[in-house]
Design a protein around this motif. Structure first.
Motif, mmCIF file in Angstrom:
data_model
loop_
_atom_site.group_PDB
_atom_site.id
_atom_site.type_symbol
_atom_site.label_atom_id
_atom_site.label_comp_id
_atom_site.label_asym_id
_atom_site.label_seq_id
_atom_site.Cartn_x
_atom_site.Cartn_y
_atom_site.Cartn_z
ATOM 1 N N THR A 150 -7.953 10.675 -1.792
ATOM 2 C CA THR A 150 -9.034 9.718 -1.544
ATOM 3 C C THR A 150 -8.565 8.507 -0.762
ATOM 4 O OG1 THR A 150 -10.089 10.402 -3.599
ATOM 5 C CG2 THR A 150 -10.818 8.319 -2.631
ATOM 6 N N LYS A 151 -7.387 7.993 -1.102
ATOM 7 C CA LYS A 151 -6.970 6.740 -0.461
ATOM 8 C C LYS A 151 -6.647 6.926 1.020
ATOM 9 C CE LYS A 151 -2.072 6.850 -1.794
ATOM 10 N NZ LYS A 151 -1.026 6.083 -2.475
ATOM 11 N N TYR A 152 -6.358 8.157 1.432
ATOM 12 C CA TYR A 152 -6.152 8.424 2.846
ATOM 13 C C TYR A 152 -7.434 8.841 3.534
ATOM 14 C CZ TYR A 152 -1.292 8.331 1.453
ATOM 15 O OH TYR A 152 -0.079 7.936 0.963
ATOM 16 N N ARG A 153 -8.300 9.498 2.795
ATOM 17 C CA ARG A 153 -9.567 9.932 3.379
ATOM 18 C C ARG A 153 -10.460 8.747 3.699
ATOM 19 N NH1 ARG A 153 -11.050 12.825 -0.552
ATOM 20 N NH2 ARG A 153 -12.632 11.492 -1.488
ATOM 21 N N LYS A 154 -10.369 7.703 2.906
ATOM 22 C CA LYS A 154 -11.294 6.582 3.048
ATOM 23 C C LYS A 154 -10.674 5.354 3.699
ATOM 24 C CE LYS A 154 -14.324 7.819 -0.799
ATOM 25 N NZ LYS A 154 -14.997 7.340 -2.023
ATOM 26 N N ASN A 155 -9.462 5.451 4.182
ATOM 27 C CA ASN A 155 -8.829 4.281 4.786
ATOM 28 C C ASN A 155 -8.159 4.674 6.097
ATOM 29 O OD1 ASN A 155 -6.722 2.143 5.292
ATOM 30 N ND2 ASN A 155 -7.693 1.295 3.466
ATOM 31 N N GLU A 156 -8.703 4.178 7.192
ATOM 32 C CA GLU A 156 -8.224 4.553 8.519
ATOM 33 C C GLU A 156 -6.813 4.034 8.789
ATOM 34 O OE1 GLU A 156 -9.494 6.418 10.782
ATOM 35 O OE2 GLU A 156 -11.496 6.783 10.022
ATOM 36 N N GLY A 168 -22.238 4.257 4.558
ATOM 37 C CA GLY A 168 -22.114 3.983 5.982
ATOM 38 C C GLY A 168 -21.599 2.606 6.298
ATOM 39 N N VAL A 169 -21.777 1.649 5.396
ATOM 40 C CA VAL A 169 -21.283 0.297 5.649
ATOM 41 C C VAL A 169 -19.759 0.301 5.541
ATOM 42 C CG1 VAL A 169 -21.218 -2.065 4.793
ATOM 43 C CG2 VAL A 169 -23.380 -0.834 4.895
ATOM 44 N N GLY A 170 -19.098 -0.236 6.541
ATOM 45 C CA GLY A 170 -17.646 -0.278 6.549
ATOM 46 C C GLY A 170 -16.997 0.891 7.247
ATOM 47 N N THR A 171 -17.784 1.829 7.781
ATOM 48 C CA THR A 171 -17.212 2.967 8.512
ATOM 49 C C THR A 171 -17.274 2.695 10.011
ATOM 50 O OG1 THR A 171 -19.338 4.121 8.595
ATOM 51 C CG2 THR A 171 -17.938 4.539 6.686
ATOM 52 N N TYR A 172 -16.721 3.618 10.780
ATOM 53 C CA TYR A 172 -16.626 3.429 12.223
ATOM 54 C C TYR A 172 -17.268 4.595 12.951
ATOM 55 C CZ TYR A 172 -13.002 0.200 10.653
ATOM 56 O OH TYR A 172 -12.319 -0.796 10.004
ATOM 57 N N THR A 230 0.833 -1.197 0.000
ATOM 58 C CA THR A 230 0.000 0.000 0.000
ATOM 59 C C THR A 230 0.863 1.240 0.000
ATOM 60 O OG1 THR A 230 -0.076 0.083 2.377
ATOM 61 C CG2 THR A 230 -1.743 -1.229 1.299
ATOM 62 N N ASP A 231 0.241 2.342 -0.293
ATOM 63 C CA ASP A 231 1.002 3.557 -0.492
ATOM 64 C C ASP A 231 1.000 4.505 0.667
ATOM 65 O OD1 ASP A 231 0.470 3.814 -3.989
ATOM 66 O OD2 ASP A 231 2.305 3.429 -2.910
ATOM 67 N N ASP A 232 -0.032 4.542 1.451
ATOM 68 C CA ASP A 232 -0.031 5.584 2.457
ATOM 69 C C ASP A 232 -0.683 5.253 3.776
ATOM 70 O OD1 ASP A 232 0.249 7.551 -0.118
ATOM 71 O OD2 ASP A 232 1.326 8.136 1.628
ATOM 72 N N VAL A 233 -1.600 6.100 4.244
ATOM 73 C CA VAL A 233 -2.010 6.055 5.640
ATOM 74 C C VAL A 233 -3.491 6.130 5.910
ATOM 75 C CG1 VAL A 233 -1.754 7.262 7.787
ATOM 76 C CG2 VAL A 233 0.110 7.112 6.188
ATOM 77 N N PRO A 234 -3.959 5.699 7.139
ATOM 78 C CA PRO A 234 -5.356 5.647 7.556
ATOM 79 C C PRO A 234 -5.975 6.927 8.053
ATOM 80 C CG PRO A 234 -3.942 4.266 8.896
ATOM 81 C CD PRO A 234 -3.088 5.025 7.983
ATOM 82 N N PRO A 235 -7.343 6.995 8.131
ATOM 83 C CA PRO A 235 -8.055 8.201 8.514
ATOM 84 C C PRO A 235 -8.469 8.327 9.952
ATOM 85 C CG PRO A 235 -9.313 6.922 6.957
ATOM 86 C CD PRO A 235 -8.113 6.127 7.330
ATOM 87 N N LEU A 236 -8.540 9.554 10.360
ATOM 88 C CA LEU A 236 -8.928 9.908 11.720
ATOM 89 C C LEU A 236 -9.765 11.141 11.745
ATOM 90 C CD1 LEU A 236 -5.853 9.876 13.943
ATOM 91 C CD2 LEU A 236 -7.719 8.298 13.873
ATOM 92 N N ASP A 237 -10.269 11.571 10.630
ATOM 93 C CA ASP A 237 -10.815 12.912 10.652
ATOM 94 C C ASP A 237 -12.152 12.977 11.325
ATOM 95 O OD1 ASP A 237 -12.708 13.155 7.759
ATOM 96 O OD2 ASP A 237 -11.724 11.476 8.257
ATOM 97 N N PRO A 238 -12.431 14.154 11.957
ATOM 98 C CA PRO A 238 -13.691 14.306 12.653
ATOM 99 C C PRO A 238 -14.890 14.289 11.747
ATOM 100 C CG PRO A 238 -12.304 16.266 12.847
ATOM 101 C CD PRO A 238 -11.560 15.260 12.052
ATOM 102 N N SER A 250 -17.411 10.405 7.694
ATOM 103 C CA SER A 250 -18.619 9.700 8.086
ATOM 104 C C SER A 250 -19.170 8.858 6.961
ATOM 105 C CB SER A 250 -19.650 10.687 8.604
ATOM 106 O OG SER A 250 -19.898 11.677 7.647
ATOM 107 N N LEU A 251 -20.404 9.163 6.528
ATOM 108 C CA LEU A 251 -21.120 8.198 5.722
ATOM 109 C C LEU A 251 -20.704 8.162 4.263
ATOM 110 C CD1 LEU A 251 -24.721 8.558 7.149
ATOM 111 C CD2 LEU A 251 -22.954 6.905 7.710
ATOM 112 N N GLY A 252 -19.751 8.947 3.842
ATOM 113 C CA GLY A 252 -19.358 8.921 2.456
ATOM 114 C C GLY A 252 -18.446 7.772 2.118
ATOM 115 N N HIS A 253 -18.191 6.888 3.048
ATOM 116 C CA HIS A 253 -17.229 5.809 2.852
ATOM 117 C C HIS A 253 -17.760 4.766 1.867
ATOM 118 C CE1 HIS A 253 -14.201 2.885 3.829
ATOM 119 N NE2 HIS A 253 -13.635 3.754 4.641
ATOM 120 N N ASP A 254 -16.844 4.167 1.117
ATOM 121 C CA ASP A 254 -17.230 3.068 0.246
ATOM 122 C C ASP A 254 -17.743 1.905 1.073
ATOM 123 O OD1 ASP A 254 -16.434 4.496 -1.878
ATOM 124 O OD2 ASP A 254 -14.491 3.499 -2.118
#
Length: 828
Positions: A294-300, A74-78, A37-45, A48-52
């Motif tokens: 996108t790949k960092y916004r959607k992957n924690e 919303g499926v697959g988010t935290y 993989t290329d980068d890093v996971p998300p933590l942003d406040p 939310s529901l825009g996740h794949d």
């Protein structure tokens, strides 16, 4: 398995989304697999529901229901205060990477997209370094200006601090080069005189008023706009990097308020530093910039790799130590640190250091304020006092941690915690009232450390350099000593002044430093943890630097008066400058910081980058290791781990040893006295029954079995995914009612034409949940939780489901083994 008070049982809702082969690969060689993989996971406040929609690790295109082709939001988010599923997040990123790679062979635009995706991580590191370096430079400049504003004002431009105000003046003298007509104290501005009791009182009052004003603004801004902006931030950053989600902690409001209030808090004169909060600031910058990709916004998981690099950037700009910053992130902060993150951390720290150097906030063309040059080599005999400083640092670290945790616990459990503004004002007022009479406590922590690190030379006017020149070496040149009217001898023209008996000024300075040491040790205990940004690096280093300077001057005078003794005779000849007190201050600072934080390798590197003292690595190593050994004898927790435990964060400390002989069946839920485990069957349950089970329980996930009788495990489903999918089915699938049957199988049996349609939820079922047998030793189970970042593991016996072990269960069990209250693990 009751998890009330845990925020929807967030800790227990772990869900694995990797296939069996991928899971084996992860266990055998996580770094190699993850480096795909290329980068890093998300933590942003705002994440939310825009996740794949979550897709299974074996296939990249499973559908939630047969009648729906698009992913369900919303499926697959935290949820907030939840722990991420590292295995699922890495599996999702591998699927994304494979898809981009396969498409890149089909067309030129897809190839360009693949190249852009590969370089996006480096671009992100560049942006983080530039932004963090610029913010750190601005914080340094503003903090110096506001700190000097407490003592006076520059008439040629109010925006100049004291040093810059007098740079262009032609009326300064060697003895008083910090005084110039352009800079006037508040007594001169308000009363027209700078001498006398009335002038002293005016300066004293203005010093206290400015300090209270700065502290009041800091605590009010934190309380009103960003409660997460208080404190150091490193304990929370460590918890977040371990997989925990605290929405808003790395958001834009936290960044803005932390930056502003950090300047105010440092300028107020409180016994705190800006180094720890700068790590928080850098991580906020990284988290916000992750939204651009996108790949960092959607992957924690991938976002947490970026945050690990950002932690290195924070230390790089705080100390001007890029290599030490990378090692700090690796040793102290990061939970998962693959090789690719190491390279990117190094690049980001380099960019941040270059940006800070370009801004030149200290005006000395260097990255840091503490740069020193010692010209006297150390001798092996000096290792004894260096080790003594290490012992002092370890004792101070252990005492400080216990005292500070006791005070913070008292703040949490008494009415003191309900009045944070009053507490800050009282501590600030007491600090200003007691620190003004002593010049060594009146100056900022950075200036104090800089003065203690420096060795005396011709150009030093500090009281610490008030040595008596030897009568035999007196010169008729008329050149005067720094703090007296004694002429200096010919040797004064060298970089150092050999054969230096201490004068009255030195003894006065030593008494003031002794009082400053006691004051700093006491006031730092109650300051760290208040509702303002507060770092611990500078106060800890100040305590050690004072102790080291006191010991260094003592050794210097001992060598001067007993140079014929067996200890000094072989290497310290009469008239030679054998001892460097500034080196002792540097070693003492490292020892005390090591005793408080338990850092070792990164601390030594930070210290020699901070001071340029590459030749003195061995004394630093000796003191740092001694400090850690002594402090560990009283407790293995550093200050950050102690605050993590105090706040009840779900953090599995990788350094903590586990020695229990318990088995998985001893820790799993349900216990013998508990109700049966709540499970779903793969077929036969209606939508109403599933919704009733969800409503009646607080669990974050449910095992799926073949049937209630066999209890043969099929998979695991998250509560959040289940609720969202059922709600979506009722809204989007015609005819779904409470009597509709729910199937987790590949094929749905033919349904009566007169009955309601069935709901197929196979796509959100994890078919490869991590399992252990009931006889698996807990020592291995704990290691699995640490290495894979699991949220839960199912317990089976001969393929039959027996129970479940969650991360909370592991933490509570480890607390019991350490004779701590297991309920303290509940995060609030």
């Amino acid at each position: 398995m009751d998890t009330s008070g845990y925020g929807n049982d967030n800790y227990e809702s772990l869900h694995n989304a990797a296939s069996d082969d991928e899971l084996v690969d992860i266990i055998a060689g996580a770094t190699l697999d993850f480096s795909i993989t290329d980068d890093v996971p998300p933590l942003d406040p705002e994440y939310s529901l825009g996740h794949d929609a979550y897709t299974n690790g074996k296939t990249g295109n499973t559908k939630l229901m047969d009648l729906l082709d698009e992913p369900v939001p919303g499926v697959g988010t935290y949820e907030d205060f939840n722990t991420i599923d590292w295995v699922r997040e890495k599996s999702k990123d591998r699927d994304r990477h494979r898809e981009i790679t396969s498409k890149s062979k089909l067309s030129t635009p897809a190839l360009l997209e693949s190249i852009s995706d590969a370089f996006s991580g480096w671009l992100l590191m560049l942006l983080i370094g530039l932004w963090s370096g610029a913010l750190a430079g601005g914080i340094d400049i503003l903090a110096h200006w506001l700190t000097d504003l407490k003592e006076g004002l520059c008439l040629s431009g109010f925006w100049y601090d004291h040093e810059h105000c007098c740079w262009g003046s032609n009326e300064t003298t060697f003895q008083e080069r910090d005084k110039c007509p352009e800079w006037q104290s508040w007594a001169e501005l308000l009363g027209g005189s700078s001498v006398g009791a009335s002038a002293y009182i005016v300066d004293y009052l203005m010093f206290i008023i400015w300090a209270l004003l700065f502290a009041f603004l800091a605590v009010i801004l934190v309380r009103a706009f960003a409660p997460y902006a208080c404190g150091s931030g490193i304990p929370e950053i460590k918890t977040i990097l371990s997989g925990f989600i605290i929405r808003g902690y790395l958001g834009k409001w936290t960044l803005i308020i932390k930056t502003v209030t950090l300047v105010l808090a440092v300028s107020s004169g409180l016994s705190l530093g800006k180094e720890g909060p700068l790590v928080h600031v850098a991580c906020c910058c990284a988290n916000i910039l992750c939204h651009l990709f996108t790949k960092y916004r959607k992957n924690e998981a991938k976002r947490r790799e970026v945050l690990s690099a950002a932690a290195a950037v924070g230390v790089s700009v705080a100390f001007g130590a890029p290599i030490g910053g990378v090692l700090f992130s690796l040793e102290e902060v990061s939970y998962y640190f693959p090789l690719k993150t190491l390279w990117r951390s190094f690049f980001a720290a380099l960019v941040a250091a270059f940006t800070l150097r370009s801004i030149n906030p200290f005006g000395n063309s260097r990255l840091v304020l503490f740069y020193v040059e010692f010209h006297t080599p150390w001798h092996m005999v000096e290792l004894v006092p260096f080790v003594l400083l290490g012992i002092f640092g370890g004792l101070w670290g252990a005492i400080f941690i216990r005292a500070n945790i006791a005070w913070c616990r008292r703040r949490k459990n008494t009415c003191l915690g309900r009045y944070p503004v009053l507490e800050v004002l009282v501590v600030t007022g007491a600090t200003a009232l007691l620190s003004f009479p002593n010049s060594y406590t009146r100056m900022s922590g950075s200036e104090l450390i800089s003065e203690l690190f420096n060795d005396c030379s011709l150009l030093d006017s500090s009281q610490l350099c008030g040595y008596i020149s030897s009568p035999d070496n007196r010169s008729d040149s008329g050149l005067l000593s720094a703090t007296s009217d004694r002429p200096l001898g010919p040797t004064a023209y060298s970089n150092t002044i050999p054969d230096r008996p201490a004068g009255p000024d030195v003894y006065t300075a030593l008494w003031q430093l002794a009082l400053a040491l006691v004051f700093k040790m006491l006031i730092t205990v109650v300051t760290f943890g208040m509702k303002v940004p507060s770092g611990l690096f500078i106060p800890s280093m100040a305590v050690g630097a004072i102790a080291g300077r006191l010991l260094g001057v003592g050794m210097e005078q001992l060598a001067l008066n007993h140079h014929d003794s067996a200890i000094f005779k072989s290497w310290c000849s009469p008239g030679a400058d054998c001892i460097t007190p500034g080196l002792y201050a540097m070693v003492g600072a490292a020892a005390c910081l090591g005793g408080v934080t338990r850092m070792t390798i990164s601390l030594v590197v930070i210290m020699f980058e901070l001071t340029g003292g590459l030749e003195y690595i061995v004394p630093l190593m000796a003191a740092t290791m001694t400090s850690k050994w002594v402090a560990d004898a009283f407790g293995r927790e550093g200050i950050y781990e102690a605050h993590i435990r105090l706040n009840g964060y779900p953090f599995l400390e990788p350094k903590e040893e586990y020695g229990s002989k318990a088995l998985a069946q001893d820790v799993m839920r349900p216990r013998r006295s508990d109700p049966p485990l709540a499970v779903l069957t793969q077929e036969g349950m209606s939508v109403g029954e599933v919704e009733a089970m969800v409503a009646d329980t607080d669990y974050s996930g449910f095992p799926v079995v073949v049937c209630q009788e066999s209890q043969r495990l099929v998979g695991f489903i998250l509560r959040r995914d289940l609720v969202i999918s059922l709600e979506n089915a009722r809204q989007r699938q015609e005819g779904v009612v409470s009597a509709s049957l729910v199937f987790f199988t590949d094929h749905v049996p033919a349904q009566p034409t007169s009955g309601p349609p069935a709901v197929k939820l196979r796509g959100i079922l994890d078919l490869s949940p991590f399992t252990v047998t009931d006889h698996t030793p807990m020592e291995i189970t704990v290691d699995i939780f640490r290495k894979l970042g699991l949220r839960q593991s199912l317990v089976t016996h001969n393929g039959r489901l027996l129970g479940i072990i969650t991360k909370k269960d592991v933490l509570k069990h480890m607390a019991q083994m350490a004779n701590r209250d297991p309920d303290s693990i509940l995060f609030n």
